[in-house]
Motif scaffolding. Sequence first.
Motif, PDB file in Angstrom:
ATOM      1  N   GLN A   3      51.168 -26.804  48.424  1.00 13.84           N
ATOM      2  CA  GLN A   3      51.461 -25.373  48.287  1.00 13.84           C
ATOM      3  C   GLN A   3      51.945 -25.039  46.880  1.00 13.84           C
ATOM      4  N   LEU A   4      52.793 -25.909  46.316  1.00 15.32           N
ATOM      5  CA  LEU A   4      53.303 -25.652  44.964  1.00 15.32           C
ATOM      6  C   LEU A   4      52.172 -25.646  43.935  1.00 15.32           C
ATOM      7  N   ASN A   5      51.218 -26.569  44.112  1.00 14.47           N
ATOM      8  CA  ASN A   5      50.113 -26.651  43.157  1.00 14.47           C
ATOM      9  C   ASN A   5      49.204 -25.423  43.208  1.00 14.47           C
ATOM     10  N   GLN A   6      49.312 -24.647  44.287  1.00 16.18           N
ATOM     11  CA  GLN A   6      48.522 -23.432  44.405  1.00 16.18           C
ATOM     12  C   GLN A   6      49.180 -22.240  43.717  1.00 16.18           C
ATOM     13  N   GLU A   7      50.457 -22.393  43.387  1.00 17.53           N
ATOM     14  CA  GLU A   7      51.194 -21.300  42.748  1.00 17.53           C
ATOM     15  C   GLU A   7      50.783 -21.192  41.276  1.00 17.53           C
ATOM     16  N   LYS A   8      50.351 -20.029  40.879  1.00 22.80           N
ATOM     17  CA  LYS A   8      49.873 -19.829  39.515  1.00 22.80           C
ATOM     18  C   LYS A   8      50.784 -18.856  38.757  1.00 22.80           C
ATOM     19  N   ASN A   9      50.877 -19.075  37.468  1.00 20.98           N
ATOM     20  CA  ASN A   9      51.601 -18.162  36.563  1.00 20.98           C
ATOM     21  C   ASN A   9      53.059 -17.949  36.985  1.00 20.98           C
ATOM     22  N   LYS A  10      53.705 -19.027  37.417  1.00 21.57           N
ATOM     23  CA  LYS A  10      55.114 -18.938  37.786  1.00 21.57           C
ATOM     24  C   LYS A  10      55.941 -19.836  36.882  1.00 21.57           C
ATOM     25  N   SER A  11      57.160 -19.406  36.625  1.00 26.00           N
ATOM     26  CA  SER A  11      58.071 -20.207  35.817  1.00 26.00           C
ATOM     27  C   SER A  11      58.620 -21.352  36.651  1.00 26.00           C
ATOM     28  N   VAL A  12      59.316 -22.284  35.990  1.00 19.73           N
ATOM     29  CA  VAL A  12      59.925 -23.400  36.711  1.00 19.73           C
ATOM     30  C   VAL A  12      60.933 -22.884  37.733  1.00 19.73           C
ATOM     31  N   ASP A  13      61.753 -21.919  37.336  1.00 20.63           N
ATOM     32  CA  ASP A  13      62.747 -21.357  38.257  1.00 20.63           C
ATOM     33  C   ASP A  13      62.082 -20.733  39.479  1.00 20.63           C
ATOM     34  N   GLU A  14      60.979 -20.026  39.261  1.00 17.36           N
ATOM     35  CA  GLU A  14      60.259 -19.402  40.381  1.00 17.36           C
ATOM     36  C   GLU A  14      59.659 -20.462  41.291  1.00 17.36           C
ATOM     37  N   LEU A  15      59.151 -21.539  40.693  1.00 17.45           N
ATOM     38  CA  LEU A  15      58.598 -22.637  41.492  1.00 17.45           C
ATOM     39  C   LEU A  15      59.676 -23.297  42.342  1.00 17.45           C
ATOM     40  N   ILE A  16      60.855 -23.462  41.755  1.00 20.31           N
ATOM     41  CA  ILE A  16      61.967 -24.066  42.502  1.00 20.31           C
ATOM     42  C   ILE A  16      62.353 -23.179  43.681  1.00 20.31           C
ATOM     43  N   ARG A  17      62.428 -21.864  43.454  1.00 21.78           N
ATOM     44  CA  ARG A  17      62.774 -20.949  44.542  1.00 21.78           C
ATOM     45  C   ARG A  17      61.717 -20.980  45.647  1.00 21.78           C
TER      46      ARG A  17
ATOM     47  N   ARG B  84      52.798 -29.324  34.254  1.00 17.11           N
ATOM     48  CA  ARG B  84      54.088 -29.716  33.675  1.00 17.11           C
ATOM     49  C   ARG B  84      55.236 -29.001  34.381  1.00 17.11           C
ATOM     50  N   MET B  85      55.051 -27.720  34.664  1.00 12.83           N
ATOM     51  CA  MET B  85      56.108 -26.949  35.306  1.00 12.83           C
ATOM     52  C   MET B  85      56.343 -27.402  36.747  1.00 12.83           C
ATOM     53  N   VAL B  86      55.252 -27.752  37.450  1.00  9.64           N
ATOM     54  CA  VAL B  86      55.415 -28.283  38.807  1.00  9.64           C
ATOM     55  C   VAL B  86      56.188 -29.597  38.763  1.00  9.64           C
ATOM     56  N   ASN B  87      55.890 -30.443  37.779  1.00  9.21           N
ATOM     57  CA  ASN B  87      56.613 -31.707  37.641  1.00  9.21           C
ATOM     58  C   ASN B  87      58.096 -31.465  37.368  1.00  9.21           C
ATOM     59  N   GLU B  88      58.392 -30.474  36.521  1.00  5.09           N
ATOM     60  CA  GLU B  88      59.791 -30.147  36.241  1.00  5.09           C
ATOM     61  C   GLU B  88      60.487 -29.641  37.496  1.00  5.09           C
ATOM     62  N   ALA B  89      59.779 -28.827  38.269  1.00  4.94           N
ATOM     63  CA  ALA B  89      60.357 -28.296  39.508  1.00  4.94           C
ATOM     64  C   ALA B  89      60.650 -29.405  40.508  1.00  4.94           C
ATOM     65  N   THR B  90      59.739 -30.375  40.622  1.00  4.87           N
ATOM     66  CA  THR B  90      59.959 -31.474  41.567  1.00  4.87           C
ATOM     67  C   THR B  90      61.128 -32.360  41.133  1.00  4.87           C
TER      68      THR B  90
END
Length: 201
Positions: free
Chosen positions: A178-192, A153-159
């Motif tokens: 690469q984004l899907n490999q990121e674990k335990n990150k907030s939406v803001d962190e995923l965007i960065r 859900r958070m990856v979808n929000e980031a995209t």
Amino acid sequence: MIAYIRGVLSSIEEGSIIIDVHGVGYELHCPNPFVFQSSINEEIQIHTYHHVREDAQILYGFKNKDEKYLFTKLISVSGIGPKGALAILGSVDIDGFVSAIEREDDKFLTSFPGVGKKTARQIILDLKGKLNTVLSLTPNEGIFQLEEEEEMRMVNEATEALKALGYSDKEIKSILPQLNQEKNKSVDELIRTALALLMKK
């Protein structure tokens, strides 16, 4: 029916890859072509589905048999065509998708583009109980962990945020693995993280 194609991956397009087989270039439409990025100019084997219409013959390519099988089952559902099936496969964890069907989670299913409540119910009606006995699922047999669903859900929000910033679907798809490999990150962190990856492109 063409079951697979083996050849050299010559290029990656926005929604497809080109496989050179002895001088003949086959275009294969894929859920996420950029997952093959590491194999550019190398020989690979791609599982294929040959879709024949009155006005066209189209080859679809998949990284494994499970992805291909799920594609064939999705396009058998009323309301889902090949493009819709590709959109689902391009952003889904197969184990999680099967688990969502088994627990009749239409809210999760309607999160995919082009899938309304009616289509979600049709997916459940047509596919429940028919996938986990065929697909090579993990030992959990499709038990979808809540934290994995939250991460998706958070990856979808980031995209979606990246789209609002003006990035194209092609650019976003290129960094999704690469984004899907990121674990335990907030939406803001995923965007960065995404912005950093896009700057390197």
